[in-house]
Scaffold this motif. Structure first.
Motif, PDB file in Angstrom:
ATOM      1  N   HIS A   1       0.813  -1.211   0.000  1.00  0.00           N
ATOM      2  CA  HIS A   1       0.000   0.000   0.000  1.00  0.00           C
ATOM      3  C   HIS A   1       0.849   1.265   0.000  1.00  0.00           C
ATOM      4  O   HIS A   1       2.075   1.224   0.111  1.00  0.00           O
ATOM      5  CB  HIS A   1      -1.020   0.005   1.151  1.00  0.00           C
ATOM      6  N   VAL A   2       0.172   2.387  -0.157  1.00  0.00           N
ATOM      7  CA  VAL A   2       0.788   3.711  -0.104  1.00  0.00           C
ATOM      8  C   VAL A   2       0.353   4.379   1.191  1.00  0.00           C
ATOM      9  O   VAL A   2      -0.819   4.296   1.578  1.00  0.00           O
ATOM     10  CB  VAL A   2       0.370   4.566  -1.311  1.00  0.00           C
ATOM     11  N   VAL A   3       1.303   5.041   1.859  1.00  0.00           N
ATOM     12  CA  VAL A   3       1.002   5.835   3.052  1.00  0.00           C
ATOM     13  C   VAL A   3       1.273   7.298   2.721  1.00  0.00           C
ATOM     14  O   VAL A   3       2.373   7.650   2.297  1.00  0.00           O
ATOM     15  CB  VAL A   3       1.885   5.409   4.251  1.00  0.00           C
ATOM     16  N   LEU A   4       0.273   8.146   2.889  1.00  0.00           N
ATOM     17  CA  LEU A   4       0.428   9.580   2.653  1.00  0.00           C
ATOM     18  C   LEU A   4       0.317  10.305   3.997  1.00  0.00           C
ATOM     19  O   LEU A   4      -0.721  10.248   4.654  1.00  0.00           O
ATOM     20  CB  LEU A   4      -0.641  10.080   1.686  1.00  0.00           C
ATOM     21  N   HIS A   5       1.399  10.981   4.378  1.00  0.00           N
ATOM     22  CA  HIS A   5       1.451  11.654   5.681  1.00  0.00           C
ATOM     23  C   HIS A   5       1.198  13.153   5.501  1.00  0.00           C
ATOM     24  O   HIS A   5       1.932  13.833   4.792  1.00  0.00           O
ATOM     25  CB  HIS A   5       2.819  11.424   6.320  1.00  0.00           C
TER      26      HIS A   5
ATOM     27  N   ALA B   1       6.336  11.926  -8.017  1.00  0.00           N
ATOM     28  CA  ALA B   1       7.242  11.111  -7.200  1.00  0.00           C
ATOM     29  C   ALA B   1       6.575   9.799  -6.791  1.00  0.00           C
ATOM     30  O   ALA B   1       7.202   8.727  -6.832  1.00  0.00           O
ATOM     31  CB  ALA B   1       7.684  11.894  -5.969  1.00  0.00           C
ATOM     32  N   THR B   2       5.298   9.877  -6.405  1.00  0.00           N
ATOM     33  CA  THR B   2       4.580   8.665  -6.004  1.00  0.00           C
ATOM     34  C   THR B   2       4.423   7.716  -7.182  1.00  0.00           C
ATOM     35  O   THR B   2       4.584   6.492  -7.045  1.00  0.00           O
ATOM     36  CB  THR B   2       3.204   9.026  -5.419  1.00  0.00           C
ATOM     37  N   SER B   3       4.136   8.259  -8.359  1.00  0.00           N
ATOM     38  CA  SER B   3       3.975   7.422  -9.554  1.00  0.00           C
ATOM     39  C   SER B   3       5.274   6.724  -9.921  1.00  0.00           C
ATOM     40  O   SER B   3       5.276   5.537 -10.282  1.00  0.00           O
ATOM     41  CB  SER B   3       3.484   8.276 -10.732  1.00  0.00           C
TER      42      SER B   3
END
Length: 236
Positions: A93-97, A224-226
């Motif tokens: 998964h992705v975590v976005l803070h 950056a996430t991609s």
């Protein structure tokens, strides 16, 4: 039937703004309360057939759409109940803070779906992920993701034991994304658009940075996430 007003974070429902995210909603298992169609929408008969098959209430009402969307170009709106599936354990998964921009959040959702990562964790004070602007930016990807929110990283770590890869600045070449070995289940941890991840976050996992030329200061968060999603999928 309730009288629908412009979106409010405290309301029990949200909206899709546009035909494409509305179709994505109709193809999901979300509870659709009502659909509003402008009389000028060229594919309204096709949409009406779908709504009749699913026994979903609809109105031909450009006036209602304009009251809710406040945009002349919006021709279809759907109201749906605000609920989501929580993130599954032991899934990548992705975590976005502390992400704050709704457009960025929606764009990241779309990239996640493109690279087959369907679990999203939001940590801290984040943008309202049910806001119609997020739904629209995601182009309906929102309806195919599982989403959980945690107040802080400690709370998140009590529920999940993924291998954390923290996208932060580093001067050590071994932290380059191109040299990083991927261990599943992984979590790509990204920080706020302006400030990135806070100092001290390296205690949670491994640092990762994306090498780039000196001609730009930094990559924006969705890009950056991609790149991270692409590289981690390629290495799996």
């Amino acid at each position: 039937m309730r009288k629908y007003k412009r979106y409010n974070k405290k309301s029990e429902y949200s909206y899709t703004l546009g035909a494409f995210p509305t179709i994505e909603l109709l193809q999901s298992d979300k509870e659709v309360e009502a659909v509003f169609i402008d009389e000028n929408y060229k594919d309204k008969e096709k949409l009406i057939n779908i709504l009749n098959e699913k026994n979903i209430y609809y109105e031909i009402s450009g006036k209602t759409i304009r009251r809710i969307a406040n945009k002349d170009k919006t021709l279809v709106i759907a109201a749906f109940k605000k609920e989501n599936q929580p993130v599954l354990k032991n899934k990548n998964h992705v975590v976005l803070h502390e992400i704050s921009d709704m457009g960025n959040l929606g764009t990241i959702m779309r990239s996640m779906l493109a690279f087959s990562v369907k679990d999203l964790v939001l940590v801290g004070n984040v943008a309202d992920y049910f806001n119609p602007k997020v739904i629209r930016a995601s182009m309906g990807a929102f309806f195919k993701l599982r989403i959980s929110h945690y107040e802080n990283m400690e709370e998140y770590l009590r529920d999940h034991k993924n291998n954390l890869y923290l996208f932060m600045l580093s001067l050590d070449e071994k932290d380059s994304i191109y040299h990083k070995k991927v261990e599943e289940p992984f979590a790509l941890v990204m920080g706020n658009e302006a400030s990135g991840l806070p100092n001290g976050f390296e205690k949670y996992g491994e640092k990762v940075f994306i090498p780039q030329s000196k001609d730009v200061d930094s990559l924006n968060l969705p890009i950056a996430t991609s790149i991270g999603l692409y590289e981690f999928r390629r290495k799996r």
